[in-house]
Write a protein that holds these residues in place. Structure first.
Motif, PDB file in Angstrom:
ATOM      1  N   VAL A  80       8.267   8.932  -1.968  1.00 36.83           N
ATOM      2  CA  VAL A  80       8.016   9.327  -3.283  1.00 36.83           C
ATOM      3  C   VAL A  80       6.977   8.161  -4.043  1.00 36.83           C
ATOM      4  CG1 VAL A  80       9.031   9.949  -5.636  1.00 36.83           C
ATOM      5  CG2 VAL A  80      10.350  10.508  -3.216  1.00 36.83           C
ATOM      6  N   PRO A  81       5.945   8.484  -4.508  1.00 40.88           N
ATOM      7  CA  PRO A  81       5.021   7.303  -4.896  1.00 40.88           C
ATOM      8  C   PRO A  81       5.482   6.663  -6.036  1.00 40.88           C
ATOM      9  CG  PRO A  81       3.756   9.165  -4.433  1.00 40.88           C
ATOM     10  CD  PRO A  81       5.146   9.741  -4.101  1.00 40.88           C
ATOM     11  N   GLU A  82       6.156   7.267  -7.115  1.00 39.21           N
ATOM     12  CA  GLU A  82       6.813   6.681  -8.209  1.00 39.21           C
ATOM     13  C   GLU A  82       7.871   5.589  -7.880  1.00 39.21           C
ATOM     14  OE1 GLU A  82       6.971   5.348 -11.903  1.00 39.21           O
ATOM     15  OE2 GLU A  82       5.541   6.328 -11.267  1.00 39.21           O
ATOM     16  N   LEU A  83       8.727   5.849  -6.993  1.00 38.37           N
ATOM     17  CA  LEU A  83       9.747   5.269  -6.365  1.00 38.37           C
ATOM     18  C   LEU A  83       9.258   4.048  -5.605  1.00 38.37           C
ATOM     19  CD1 LEU A  83      12.403   7.865  -5.282  1.00 38.37           C
ATOM     20  CD2 LEU A  83      12.208   6.329  -7.640  1.00 38.37           C
ATOM     21  N   ALA A  84       7.965   4.235  -4.787  1.00 39.81           N
ATOM     22  CA  ALA A  84       7.572   3.086  -4.124  1.00 39.81           C
ATOM     23  C   ALA A  84       7.097   2.084  -5.078  1.00 39.81           C
ATOM     24  CB  ALA A  84       6.621   3.628  -3.060  1.00 39.81           C
ATOM     25  N   SER A  85       6.381   2.491  -5.921  1.00 39.18           N
ATOM     26  CA  SER A  85       5.797   1.672  -6.932  1.00 39.18           C
ATOM     27  C   SER A  85       6.727   0.732  -7.758  1.00 39.18           C
ATOM     28  CB  SER A  85       5.035   2.331  -7.875  1.00 39.18           C
ATOM     29  OG  SER A  85       4.005   2.982  -7.453  1.00 39.18           O
ATOM     30  N   ARG A  86       7.998   1.527  -8.163  1.00 34.38           N
ATOM     31  CA  ARG A  86       8.763   0.865  -8.978  1.00 34.38           C
ATOM     32  C   ARG A  86       9.666  -0.419  -8.134  1.00 34.38           C
ATOM     33  NH1 ARG A  86      11.956   5.484 -12.389  1.00 34.38           N
ATOM     34  NH2 ARG A  86      10.373   6.080 -13.526  1.00 34.38           N
ATOM     35  N   GLY A 121      -4.390   3.491   0.194  1.00 33.63           N
ATOM     36  CA  GLY A 121      -2.901   3.650  -0.144  1.00 33.63           C
ATOM     37  C   GLY A 121      -2.868   4.654  -1.362  1.00 33.63           C
ATOM     38  N   LEU A 122      -1.254   4.199  -1.653  1.00 43.36           N
ATOM     39  CA  LEU A 122      -0.740   4.783  -2.932  1.00 43.36           C
ATOM     40  C   LEU A 122      -1.318   4.149  -4.170  1.00 43.36           C
ATOM     41  CD1 LEU A 122       2.836   5.486  -1.971  1.00 43.36           C
ATOM     42  CD2 LEU A 122       0.888   7.261  -1.851  1.00 43.36           C
ATOM     43  N   VAL A 123      -2.094   4.694  -5.134  1.00 47.25           N
ATOM     44  CA  VAL A 123      -2.732   3.945  -6.275  1.00 47.25           C
ATOM     45  C   VAL A 123      -1.548   3.105  -7.022  1.00 47.25           C
ATOM     46  CG1 VAL A 123      -2.542   6.123  -7.910  1.00 47.25           C
ATOM     47  CG2 VAL A 123      -4.215   4.227  -8.152  1.00 47.25           C
ATOM     48  N   GLY A 124      -0.427   3.573  -7.335  1.00 45.31           N
ATOM     49  CA  GLY A 124       0.556   2.960  -7.985  1.00 45.31           C
ATOM     50  C   GLY A 124       1.149   1.815  -7.297  1.00 45.31           C
ATOM     51  N   ALA A 125       1.152   1.931  -5.916  1.00 40.75           N
ATOM     52  CA  ALA A 125       1.724   0.740  -5.160  1.00 40.75           C
ATOM     53  C   ALA A 125       0.670  -0.230  -5.132  1.00 40.75           C
ATOM     54  CB  ALA A 125       1.937   1.470  -3.911  1.00 40.75           C
ATOM     55  N   SER A 161       0.775  -1.236   0.011  1.00 37.97           N
ATOM     56  CA  SER A 161       0.081  -0.026  -0.037  1.00 37.97           C
ATOM     57  C   SER A 161       0.888   1.223  -0.040  1.00 37.97           C
ATOM     58  CB  SER A 161      -0.969  -0.012   1.196  1.00 37.97           C
ATOM     59  OG  SER A 161      -0.226   0.154   2.288  1.00 37.97           O
ATOM     60  N   CYS A 162       1.996   1.125   0.612  1.00 38.99           N
ATOM     61  CA  CYS A 162       2.799   2.412   0.789  1.00 38.99           C
ATOM     62  C   CYS A 162       4.402   2.104   0.279  1.00 38.99           C
ATOM     63  CB  CYS A 162       2.669   3.144   2.073  1.00 38.99           C
ATOM     64  SG  CYS A 162       3.364   4.671   2.138  1.00 38.99           S
ATOM     65  N   ASP A 163       5.394   2.030   1.435  1.00 32.84           N
ATOM     66  CA  ASP A 163       6.638   1.873   1.092  1.00 32.84           C
ATOM     67  C   ASP A 163       7.260   0.876   1.947  1.00 32.84           C
ATOM     68  OD1 ASP A 163       5.912   2.733   3.687  1.00 32.84           O
ATOM     69  OD2 ASP A 163       7.793   4.213   3.828  1.00 32.84           O
ATOM     70  N   GLU A 164       6.249  -0.308   2.110  1.00 27.54           N
ATOM     71  CA  GLU A 164       6.931  -1.638   2.581  1.00 27.54           C
ATOM     72  C   GLU A 164       6.172  -2.683   1.760  1.00 27.54           C
ATOM     73  OE1 GLU A 164       7.810  -0.788   7.289  1.00 27.54           O
ATOM     74  OE2 GLU A 164       5.830  -0.384   6.502  1.00 27.54           O
ATOM     75  N   THR A 165       7.089  -3.672   1.411  1.00 27.79           N
ATOM     76  CA  THR A 165       6.544  -4.778   0.593  1.00 27.79           C
ATOM     77  C   THR A 165       6.443  -5.869   1.590  1.00 27.79           C
ATOM     78  OG1 THR A 165       7.886  -4.138  -1.408  1.00 27.79           O
ATOM     79  CG2 THR A 165       7.012  -6.177  -1.351  1.00 27.79           C
ATOM     80  N   GLY A 166       5.428  -6.264   1.703  1.00 27.08           N
ATOM     81  CA  GLY A 166       5.030  -7.706   2.815  1.00 27.08           C
ATOM     82  C   GLY A 166       4.446  -8.755   2.182  1.00 27.08           C
ATOM     83  N   VAL A 167       4.924  -9.759   2.387  1.00 26.91           N
ATOM     84  CA  VAL A 167       4.648 -11.168   1.990  1.00 26.91           C
ATOM     85  C   VAL A 167       4.470 -12.036   3.168  1.00 26.91           C
ATOM     86  CG1 VAL A 167       4.962 -13.061   0.208  1.00 26.91           C
ATOM     87  CG2 VAL A 167       5.564 -10.742  -0.427  1.00 26.91           C
ATOM     88  N   ALA A 168       3.519 -12.739   3.128  1.00 28.27           N
ATOM     89  CA  ALA A 168       3.151 -13.742   4.407  1.00 28.27           C
ATOM     90  C   ALA A 168       2.578 -14.865   3.946  1.00 28.27           C
ATOM     91  CB  ALA A 168       2.626 -12.907   5.409  1.00 28.27           C
ATOM     92  N   ILE A 169       2.538 -16.043   4.700  1.00 27.32           N
ATOM     93  CA  ILE A 169       1.505 -17.098   4.438  1.00 27.32           C
ATOM     94  C   ILE A 169       0.950 -17.596   5.717  1.00 27.32           C
ATOM     95  CG2 ILE A 169       1.272 -19.510   3.708  1.00 27.32           C
ATOM     96  CD1 ILE A 169       3.480 -18.814   1.656  1.00 27.32           C
TER      97      ILE A 169
END
Length: 337
Positions: free
Chosen positions: A43-49, A83-87, A9-17
Motif C-alpha cells: 500500500v503506497p501511502e502506508l509505505a511512505s509513512r 519506485g513508488l513516488v511517495g516512498a 523505493s518501495c516497502d523496505e527502508t535500507g540504510v548503509a555506510i
C-alpha cells in the motif's frame, strides 16, 4: 571516501555506510512485510509513512554502529527511482536536507543500477563486460554491460515481471505475501513431471519476456481441479517455478550467445530463488561462463547497494543541486558513465 546510502523505493527502508578502503561498515534494513501482509501487496501511502518513521532513526543508528561522524561522510546516495513516488520522495528529501546541513553532495541512484552492482560487494566480483539479468517484483530485464552506466537493453518483460507473477500465483494458491518465498517453499514438496507448463516466448527469436500467460495457465490448471489438495498445489507451484526458471535460463543462453560475453550477473529479489540459481549454474557450466549473484541478504532492496553505487558515481565526479526530484519511471538505458 565514505558514502551513506538510503533506500526507500518501495516497502523496505535500507540504510548503509560504505567506505572505499574498509568496505561495508554497516547495513541496516527494515522490512514492511508485516504492515502490507494484510492487504496482499504494498500500500503506497502506508509505505511512505513508515519510511518517514524509520529512516532518520536508522541513519543515527548506522552512524553510531560504524563509529562514523558526520565529518567522515563524503556524500549521501539515495534512490531517485524507479519506485513508488511517495516512498522515493521520503528518501530524496532526507538525503537533500542532510546534504545541505552537512555541506556534502547528494547523489540520486537508479534503483536497478544498485541491484546490478550488488554482486560487486562480494569478494568474488564480476568484471566488465557481462550480461546482467535484473529480476525482481517490478522488473525483468536483460542487459549487456560494458561499464558503469554503459548499458544496452537486450530484452525485458512485456507484461508481468517474474516477481510479480510469483506474487499473483501465490495468491491463487492461497499463500501469503510476499509470494516468491512462499511459492518456493511450497514447491519443495511438489512432484516433478505431474504438470507441464509452457516456457513463454521461447518458441520465437528474441530476448523479451512474458509471464502473464504463464500466470493464466496456472489459474486455469487450478480451475480444472475440484478442491485441490496441498499436494496438488505443491505440484503446481513446482511446475510454475520450474517454467519460470527454465524460461529465464533459455533467454540467458541467448543473451550470452548474442553478446559473446563470458560472464553472467543475476541480481534483484528473485535472484534469491534457489531453483533459478540452480538452472543458471547449470547453464554457466554448460557454456563455460562465470556466474555471479549477490549474497542472499543483498538480493532484496537494501541500502548497501545504494551506498556502493553512490561511491562509484562520486568517483566519477557526479553531483547534483539541492532540488528534490524523483523518477518513478526511469529507463536504466538513460544512464551514462
Amino acid at each position: 571516501m565514505r558514502v551513506l546510502g538510503i533506500e526507500t523505493s518501495c516497502d523496505e527502508t535500507g540504510v548503509a555506510i560504505f567506505d572505499d578502503q574498509e568496505g561495508l561498515l554497516v547495513d541496516l534494513l527494515f522490512s514492511q512485510i508485516e504492515i502490507h501482509k494484510a492487504y496482499g501487496g504494498v500500500v503506497p501511502e502506508l509505505a511512505s509513512r513508515d519510511h518517514i518513521r524509520k529512516a532518520l532513526p536508522m541513519i543515527k543508528q548506522a552512524l553510531e554502529e560504524s563509529k562514523t561522524t558526520i565529518h567522515d561522510i563524503d556524500a549521501i546516495a539515495y534512490t531517485a527511482g524507479p519506485g513508488l513516488v511517495g516512498a522515493l520522495l521520503v528518501g530524496a528529501s532526507i538525503a537533500k536536507s542532510l546534504a545541505y546541513a552537512w555541506h556534502i553532495p547528494a547523489i540520486g541512484i537508479h534503483h536497478m543500477e544498485g541491484h546490478l552492482l550488488a554482486p560487486m560487494l562480494s569478494p568474488d566480483r564480476p568484471e566488465y563486460p557481462f550480461v546482467a539479468l535484473l529480476v525482481s517484483g517490478g522488473h525483468t530485464q536483460m542487459l549487456s554491460c560494458e561499464g558503469l552506466g554503459q548499458y544496452e537493453l537486450l530484452g525485458e518483460s512485456l507484461d508481468d515481471a517474474a516477481g510479480e507473477a510469483f506474487d499473483k500465483v501465490a495468491k491463487m494458491l492461497g499463500l501469503g505475501y510476499p509470494g516468491g518465498p512462499e511459492v518456493a517453499e511450497l514447491a519443495k514438496s511438489g512432484i516433478a513431471g505431474i504438470y507441464q507448463f509452457p516456457r513463454p516466448m521461447t518458441d520465437r527469436p528474441g530476448l523479451d519476456f512474458s509471464f502473464s500467460g504463464l500466470k493464466t495457465f496456472t489459474m486455469n490448471t487450478l480451475a480444472d481441479i475440484d478442491a485441490p489438495t496441498e499436494q496438488e498445489k505443491a505440484n503446481i507451484a513446482l511446475a510454475f517455478q520450474t517454467a519460470v526458471a527454465d524460461t529465464i535460463r533459455i533467454k540467458c543462453k541467448r543473451a550470452l550467445d548474442k553478446t559473446v560475453h563470458s560472464s553472467l550477473v543475476i541480481a534483484g529479489g528473485v535472484s534469491a530463488n534457489l531453483a533459478l540459481r540452480a538452472a543458471l549454474e547449470k547453464l554457466s557450466a554448460d557454456q563455460g561462463c562465470r556466474l555471479y549473484y549477490p549474497e542472499f541478504k543483498l538480493c532484496t532492496d537494501n541500502g548497501a547497494m545504494i551506498a556502493y553505487a553512490g561511491l562509484q558515481r562520486l568517483k566519477l565526479g557526479h553531483d547534483e543541486d539541492l532540488s528534490i526530484s524523483v523518477m518513478p519511471r526511469w529507463p536504466i538505458t538513460q544512464l551514462s558513465g
